[in-house]
Structures are given as C-alpha cells and as structure tokens.
Scaffold this active site. Structure first.
Site, PDB file in Angstrom:
ATOM      1  N   ARG A  38       0.823  -1.213   0.000  1.00 40.78           N
ATOM      2  CA  ARG A  38       0.000   0.000   0.000  1.00 40.78           C
ATOM      3  C   ARG A  38       0.854   1.259   0.000  1.00 40.78           C
ATOM      4  O   ARG A  38       0.434   2.287  -0.523  1.00 40.78           O
ATOM      5  CB  ARG A  38      -0.946   0.003   1.198  1.00 40.78           C
ATOM      6  CG  ARG A  38      -2.102  -0.949   0.973  1.00 40.78           C
ATOM      7  CD  ARG A  38      -3.162  -0.791   2.025  1.00 40.78           C
ATOM      8  NE  ARG A  38      -4.379  -1.447   1.572  1.00 40.78           N
ATOM      9  CZ  ARG A  38      -5.311  -1.923   2.381  1.00 40.78           C
ATOM     10  NH1 ARG A  38      -5.164  -1.804   3.691  1.00 40.78           N
ATOM     11  NH2 ARG A  38      -6.391  -2.498   1.889  1.00 40.78           N
ATOM     12  N   GLY A 356      -9.543  -8.307  -1.037  1.00 40.50           N
ATOM     13  CA  GLY A 356      -8.272  -8.517  -0.357  1.00 40.50           C
ATOM     14  C   GLY A 356      -7.695  -9.901  -0.560  1.00 40.50           C
ATOM     15  O   GLY A 356      -6.532 -10.059  -0.936  1.00 40.50           O
ATOM     16  N   GLY A 379     -12.773  -4.199   0.702  1.00 38.04           N
ATOM     17  CA  GLY A 379     -14.194  -3.896   0.845  1.00 38.04           C
ATOM     18  C   GLY A 379     -14.661  -2.804  -0.112  1.00 38.04           C
ATOM     19  O   GLY A 379     -15.753  -2.869  -0.666  1.00 38.04           O
TER      20      GLY A 379
END
Ligand code: ADP
Ligand code: MG
Length: 400
Positions: A38, A356, A379
């Site tokens: 990330r 994920g 999500g």
C-alpha cells in the site's frame, strides 16, 4: 467524472501545500512495516506532488484504535516511506491541532510530513466537521488517494473534501484513486465483450449487491468458493459439512432465476474431512458430496470449464477465491483461475481483480504483474462494483 491531481497545472502546485489522505493501513510486525504494497501504491502521487514543488501533508488511519495507542502509531510508516522515496518523510506525532499546524508550518518547501494515525482522534470516524476543518486549514488542496476507505464518510475523507471546498480549495483524486476508478468502473460500465465475472470467497450475504449488479452486466458469472455451496443447497444438492449460509437460500434461488444460463456453478468439487495442511482430499461430482465431506475447492472439470470461459473473454472481473486457498492442497482451483485470467490478459483482455483475499491469491499464484489491475481496496472495490454510495469519491471536485 472526478478531477484528479493529474488535471491540476503543475505550475500551480509549486510552493503550495497538498493535504493527502492515503491508505497506509498496513500490517506491522515488531515496529516495522511487514507488507509495504500500500505504501508503494501511493508513491506516484507523492512523486508527482514533490516533483511539482508542493509540500505534502500526509494523513492515514491504521487499524481501529479507540484512542491513542502506541502500537498503532504511523511512525514506522514514515521510516519505510523514507526508504521507498529516497527522501526524508518527517513524522509529526502531535495530535493537538495547534501543534500540528505549527509543525507543518516548519516543513521545508517540497518536503513531506506524515501526521499521526487519524483514528487516534475519535472525530475521524465520527466525521467531525471541526476536525476536518483543522486538517483542511493545513493546505491549499486536498488529494484523496485512499481508495480502501472510499466507502466511508470520515473526517479525513469526505469531511476533509467538504472542508477544503468550503475554504475555496479543490478536492481531487490521487493517481491511485484515479487508477482504481478507471479499471473498476470501466470494467463495469462499458466492457468489451464477452465479459465474464468470477465470484467466490466465503459468504454470499456480504456480496449480494455485487452478484445482482454483475448479473445485469456480464455475459457469464462463474461462481466458486463457499459461495457456490449455498447455491448447491438451494438446488437441493447435498452439501455435507460444507460452509453454507442457510439464511441465504431464498436469495440464492432468486439469483439463479435472475441469472438463468448466465450463472454458472461448479460441476465437481474437491472435498476433505479436515481443514488442515496434509489432510486427505478427494474429487467428487457435485451430486456426490457425503455427510462428513467439506467442499474446499472447485474440481478439475470445473477448472477446465471456467478456464475456457475466461480464455474466450475480452473483459474479466474476479472477486473471491475458488477454495480455501490458504491451505496448499485446496489452492489448485484458485491458482488455475489466476493463471487463466493472466493468460487472457497476455492476449489483450482486460483483467481486474478486486478483494483482499483475491489480491493475495493472485500474488501467491505469481501472476500479479500479468493481470491488468489488482485493486488495493478490499471492501471498497466490492462496494463500488455493487453500485453502493462512495462518500470518499462523491465528495471530490467534478471535472470540467
Ligand atoms: P475477498 O477478500 O477476495 O473478497 P472473501 O473474503 O470473500 O474474498 O473470501 C475469502 C475466504 O473465503 C478465504 O479465506 C477462503 O478460505 C474462503 N473460502 C473460499 N472457498 C471456501 C470454501 N469452499 N469453504 C470455506 N471457505 C472458503
Ligand atoms: Mg476477504
């Protein structure tokens, strides 16, 4: 269409301060970032801003703290970002708005400061307008690059966008956010056909919106994972000791009616008695599942059937593993699908992975670089695909 940071004149950015909401919700291990995907995904936006000569004030949440808790400090993120960027990222550990503003005022031009975990302040999740305004006051423009929380209305997302606009500034998408939208919305809105959806994972209840939204758009919807079990039971098949959502049987029936031939279920499956490494596994027809069998993967005939459908597709959207892929012998179906999607992309198809665990499966299969796009938002990607409201996006400045 939302405005992105790439739509802003770089000359305007020079000498200005950009407040950037990133998604640095990364796993920590012993005070170090143990998976920096990330962080890497945020680098293009940070490079663009600093190259243009803007100062950057970074915000992110990490975990779900109830208040300040040292083990969820963003300090290790500043350390890792410094290494990745090859330029110092100054960590600003203050929580008091006045002290934060003073520290930001001392940041040199074109440098980067990272504020402490936004969720140390209760006002973030409560979307407190005063907190949002104190962050907006730190800069001249708001850049939202946190796709992973775009489905939430927090002070550091939608609230900050509104506060920045209220003081006359713009709120734009970061490069990562813009990329997620390009692929996840393109795949949904005007896909090249045939368009194949693949859905799996543990539960259908959390993904009802996606199943019905996709059924309206795809040419084929391939269903695997535990999600398929609920459909099997709804068809009157024996599912033994498999994971089934009995509350969702009526829903499964109505989705089968809605989907007709477009909805494709597995014909065979891998079953076991125990969910552990080294457990004995057998392949059976879907009509042959015995009382103490647990369905843990799609079978070889299904793999071939799904791979053929994927191979003939021009657009593919995949969410949810085909089996309990965390356990080696039950990962074959998921890996086979990952390879089929990668091969289709090699031939020019658009292949988008959301979710994920699906992202982890594609990494594990070693094909993450061959598929068109692996979403960084678990999500959030599901919500976007289902057509749910996305406050983090809706709050941004409109383009044009
Ligand atoms: P994603 O994160 O990609 O949206 P989900 O969270 O919905 O995916 O589902 C992932 C989980 O589903 C995995 O932990 C996997 O073990 C589980 N799963 C898949 N197939 C089965 C199955 N047949 N039985 C039990 N669990 C399953
Ligand atoms: Mg998951």
């Amino acid at each position: 269409m939302k405005k992105a940071i790439s739509d802003i004149d770089p000359a305007w950015l020079e000498g200005r301060t950009a407040v950037v909401r990133a998604d640095f919700n990364v796993p920590l291990d012993d005070g170090r970032v143990s998976d920096d995907h990330r962080l890497r995904a945020s680098l293009p936006t940070l490079d663009l801003l600093t190259a243009a000569g803007a100062r950057v004030v970074l915000l992110s949440h990490l975990g779900r703290p109830d208040g300040p808790s040292p083990e969820l400090s963003l300090a290790p993120v500043a350390t890792r970002l410094t290494e990745l960027l090859g330029r110092p990222v100054q960590f600003i550990g203050e929580l008091d708005a006045g002290k934060v503003a003073a520290a930001v005022a001392h940041l040199p031009a074109a440098s980067i400061g990272l504020l402490e975990n936004t969720r140390f302040l209760a006002g973030d999740a409560e979307n407190d307008p005063a907190l949002a305004a104190s962050w907006a006051d730190l800069g001249d423009i708001f850049v939202n690059d946190a796709f992973g929380v775009a489905h939430r209305a927090h002070a550091s997302t939608a609230g900050l966008a509104e506060a920045m606009m209220a003081r006359g500034g713009e709120a734009v998408a970061g490069l990562l956010m813009a990329k997620e939208l390009l692929f996840l919305e393109d795949a949904l809105l005007e896909p090249e056909r045939p368009f194949t959806g693949i859905l799996g994972g543990a539960k259908i209840s959390g993904k009802i919106g996606v199943i019905s939204a996709l059924l309206g758009r795809v040419d084929r919807l391939l269903i695997g994972g535990a999600m398929a079990n609920t459909f099997f039971m709804a068809m009157g098949l024996d599912t033994g000791s498999s994971l089934v959502e009995e509350d969702s049987l009526d829903l499964a029936k109505s989705l089968m009616e809605q989907g007709g031939e477009r909805l494709v279920l597995p014909v065979d499956c891998v079953v076991t008695h125990e969910l552990r490494e080294g457990a004995e596994a057998r392949t059976v027809e879907r009509s042959e599942v015995a009382q103490d069998d647990k369905i843990v993967d799609i079978g070889p005939r299904t793999r071939a059937m799904f791979a053929e459908a994927i191979g003939g597709s021009k657009s593919i959207l995949w969410n949810g593993p085909m089996g309990v892929f965390e356990i080696d012998p039950f990962a074959e179906g998921t890996i086979a699908i990952a390879w089929a999607v990668a091969a289709a992309c090699d031939r020019g198809a658009l292949g988008v992975i959301g979710g994920g665990d699906s992202g982890a499966a594609v990494e594990r299969a070693g094909v993450a670089d061959r598929v068109t796009h692996v979403s960084t938002g678990g999500g959030a990607s599901i919500k976007l695909l289902a057509g749910a409201k996305m406050p983090g996006l809706d709050s941004l400045t409109e383009k044009g």
